[in-house]
Design an enzyme around this catalytic site. Structure first.
Site, PDB file in Angstrom:
ATOM      1  N   ASN A 102       0.809  -1.229   0.000  1.00 12.39           N
ATOM      2  CA  ASN A 102       0.000   0.000   0.000  1.00 12.39           C
ATOM      3  C   ASN A 102       0.844   1.281   0.000  1.00 12.39           C
ATOM      4  O   ASN A 102       0.355   2.340  -0.389  1.00 12.39           O
ATOM      5  CB  ASN A 102      -0.948   0.018   1.200  1.00 12.39           C
ATOM      6  CG  ASN A 102      -2.264  -0.679   0.874  1.00 12.39           C
ATOM      7  OD1 ASN A 102      -2.616  -0.840  -0.310  1.00 12.39           O
ATOM      8  ND2 ASN A 102      -3.001  -1.104   1.895  1.00 12.39           N
ATOM      9  N   LEU A 340      -4.264  -8.892   5.435  1.00 15.34           N
ATOM     10  CA  LEU A 340      -3.852  -8.604   4.057  1.00 15.34           C
ATOM     11  C   LEU A 340      -2.409  -8.101   3.962  1.00 15.34           C
ATOM     12  O   LEU A 340      -1.887  -7.896   2.866  1.00 15.34           O
ATOM     13  CB  LEU A 340      -4.809  -7.575   3.431  1.00 15.34           C
ATOM     14  CG  LEU A 340      -6.252  -8.068   3.257  1.00 15.34           C
ATOM     15  CD1 LEU A 340      -7.152  -6.951   2.736  1.00 15.34           C
ATOM     16  CD2 LEU A 340      -6.317  -9.257   2.307  1.00 15.34           C
ATOM     17  N   HIS A 341      -1.772  -7.829   5.067  1.00 20.19           N
ATOM     18  CA  HIS A 341      -0.368  -7.392   5.091  1.00 20.19           C
ATOM     19  C   HIS A 341      -0.150  -6.156   4.215  1.00 20.19           C
ATOM     20  O   HIS A 341       0.920  -6.010   3.582  1.00 20.19           O
ATOM     21  CB  HIS A 341       0.570  -8.534   4.654  1.00 20.19           C
ATOM     22  CG  HIS A 341       0.132  -9.873   5.188  1.00 20.19           C
ATOM     23  ND1 HIS A 341      -0.010 -10.119   6.523  1.00 20.19           N
ATOM     24  CD2 HIS A 341      -0.243 -11.020   4.562  1.00 20.19           C
ATOM     25  CE1 HIS A 341      -0.431 -11.354   6.711  1.00 20.19           C
ATOM     26  NE2 HIS A 341      -0.597 -11.908   5.532  1.00 20.19           N
ATOM     27  N   CYS A 342      -1.148  -5.283   4.160  1.00 16.75           N
ATOM     28  CA  CYS A 342      -1.053  -4.020   3.392  1.00 16.75           C
ATOM     29  C   CYS A 342      -0.784  -4.259   1.906  1.00 16.75           C
ATOM     30  O   CYS A 342      -0.209  -3.378   1.245  1.00 16.75           O
ATOM     31  CB  CYS A 342       0.028  -3.086   3.945  1.00 16.75           C
ATOM     32  SG  CYS A 342      -0.288  -2.514   5.588  1.00 16.75           S
ATOM     33  N   ALA A 343      -1.122  -5.434   1.391  1.00 13.98           N
ATOM     34  CA  ALA A 343      -0.875  -5.699  -0.037  1.00 13.98           C
ATOM     35  C   ALA A 343      -2.128  -6.354  -0.626  1.00 13.98           C
ATOM     36  O   ALA A 343      -2.103  -7.547  -0.979  1.00 13.98           O
ATOM     37  CB  ALA A 343       0.360  -6.575  -0.202  1.00 13.98           C
TER      38      ALA A 343
END
Ligand SMILES: Cc1ncc(COP(=O)(O)O)c(C=O)c1O
Length: 379
Positions: A102, A340-343
């Site tokens: 992100n 989502l691990h910022c992805a």
């Protein structure tokens, strides 16, 4: 409840613990004080010397010949924003991979929303790598920037960034390498990989403190600064100086953090990057194989641990990843990351959106016993 002992398996978010010299360097710089480049008194000069030495050390670590082409940042996000907003001030067409974080997606999507840029993703092969043939055909006369993560923070897969950078260079388009997951983990030499821009975090594989990172900008490439202000240089001018590194380093530096980052790099050099890689690959391979052998567990990412960094994403069929993470912590004291691990686009690619995955990321200080403990807990 597992009591007070816990097992840290979230090094992809930030590495922990830090080597002892890092704690010492932070404390010593904090006690010494001084704002570099602002005054001519001893304290300021000592801080300036520390900053200069840290810049030289960090630049050399990445094979950067001119230390002034390396600027310190707050984290990888800050460095990526500096590069993205600095290059794309006039807009254009931008190519990315589906595995971007992100910190790349959000600045780009806000520029796209404002009608400044057109954003396109490279299609991937069945192995999850960007399709280089399709990539080569995506370039347009107005392509202004290519961005690729060096390794996915969801699957660990290492991307073909050398090839991508070479194609972009041939087309005359700057290539921005996001090395958040690889700096300090696999060797990066800008003379070999040849990105025009390289963003990295100081607090992950480089073992420095939070609040550190950096951006390399190839000589000759001018970025419009997105943060302007005091630099201690050319103070009679009301516009930001054009010279690097001052151009992109407005405001007081995080000197204790930078001192800690330099100590982290020194520690890595002492251990040797090859040893770090060997240790992390061994643990990643064991975790991947062990998790895969558990009925109901699906593991994502490359089969061969040499094709990835030590980031392993998995799911327990029918169980929410958040719940798995909760149980791992509450029952076993294991700290990992879920979701989502910022992805988000990486999960769309894997078919795990919006539920996400459980991510474990061993680091240099994770022991073989700790990796075995996680596998026992997961069984
Ligand atoms: C691939 C990737 N890019 C960028 C970032 C952002 O890093 P930072 O937290 O240092 O801003 C991360 C963080 O995990 C990442 O994994």
């Amino acid at each position: 409840m597992a009591g007070t002992k816990y097992y840290y398996l979230d090094n992809a978010a930030t590495s922990w613990p830090k080597p002892e010299p890092v704690y010492k360097a932070v404390e010593s710089a904090l006690r010494a004080g001084g704002n570099p480049g602002r005054s001519s008194h001893r304290s300021s000069l000592a801080a300036e010397r520390l900053l200069f030495a840290a810049r030289e050390k960090t630049a050399a670590f990445f094979g950067i010949e001119n230390p002034s082409s390396l600027v310190f940042s707050l984290n990888a996000t800050d460095a990526l924003n500096m590069a993205i907003k600095g290059v794309l001030c006039k807009g254009g067409h931008v190519i990315i991979t589906p595995f971007e974080h992100n910190s790349v997606l959000r600045p780009l999507n806000s520029l796209a929303r404002d009608g400044l840029i057109l954003l396109e993703e490279v299609p991937c092969t069945s192995a999850g790598e960007p399709d280089l043939n399709a990539y080569g055909e995506m370039f347009r006369p107005d392509t202004a920037l290519v961005i690729a993560t060096h390794a996915s923070n969801v699957t660990g897969l290492i991307m073909p960034v050398r090839e991508m950078a070479a194609i972009a260079r041939e087309k005359g388009v700057p290539f921005l390498l996001d090395a958040a997951q690889t700096a300090g983990v696999i060797p990066i030499d800008v003379k070999e990989l040849k990105p025009q821009l390289l963003a990295f975090a100081g607090h992950k594989g480089l073992l420095g403190p939070p609040g550190t990172g950096g951006l390399y900008v190839e000589d000759g490439l001018c970025l419009r600064p997105w943060r302007e202000g005091g630099t201690g240089s050319r103070s009679h001018e009301v516009l930001q100086p054009a010279e690097m590194p001052d151009c992109l380093e407005a405001g007081t530096h995080n000197i204790p953090g930078i001192a800690g980052l330099a100590a982290g790099i020194a520690y890595l050099q002492e251990v040797g990057l090859a040893k770090v890689r060997e240790h992390e690959t061994l643990l990643a391979g064991r975790l991947r194989e062990g998790l895969k052998s558990i009925p109901g567990v699906v593991v994502y990412g490359p089969e061969n641990p040499l094709k990835g960094v030590a980031v392993i994403s998995f799911e327990l069929e029918g169980v929410d990843s958040g719940e798995v993470g909760y149980i791992l912590e509450e029952t076993y004291g294991i700290l990992c990351r879920t979701g989502l691990h910022c992805a988000p686009n990486a999960h769309k690619q894997l078919g795990t959106f919006p539920r996400g995955t459980v991510r474990v990321s061993p680091g240099l200080f994770t022991t073989e016993a700790e990796a075995a403990y996680l596998l026992k807990a997961a069984m």
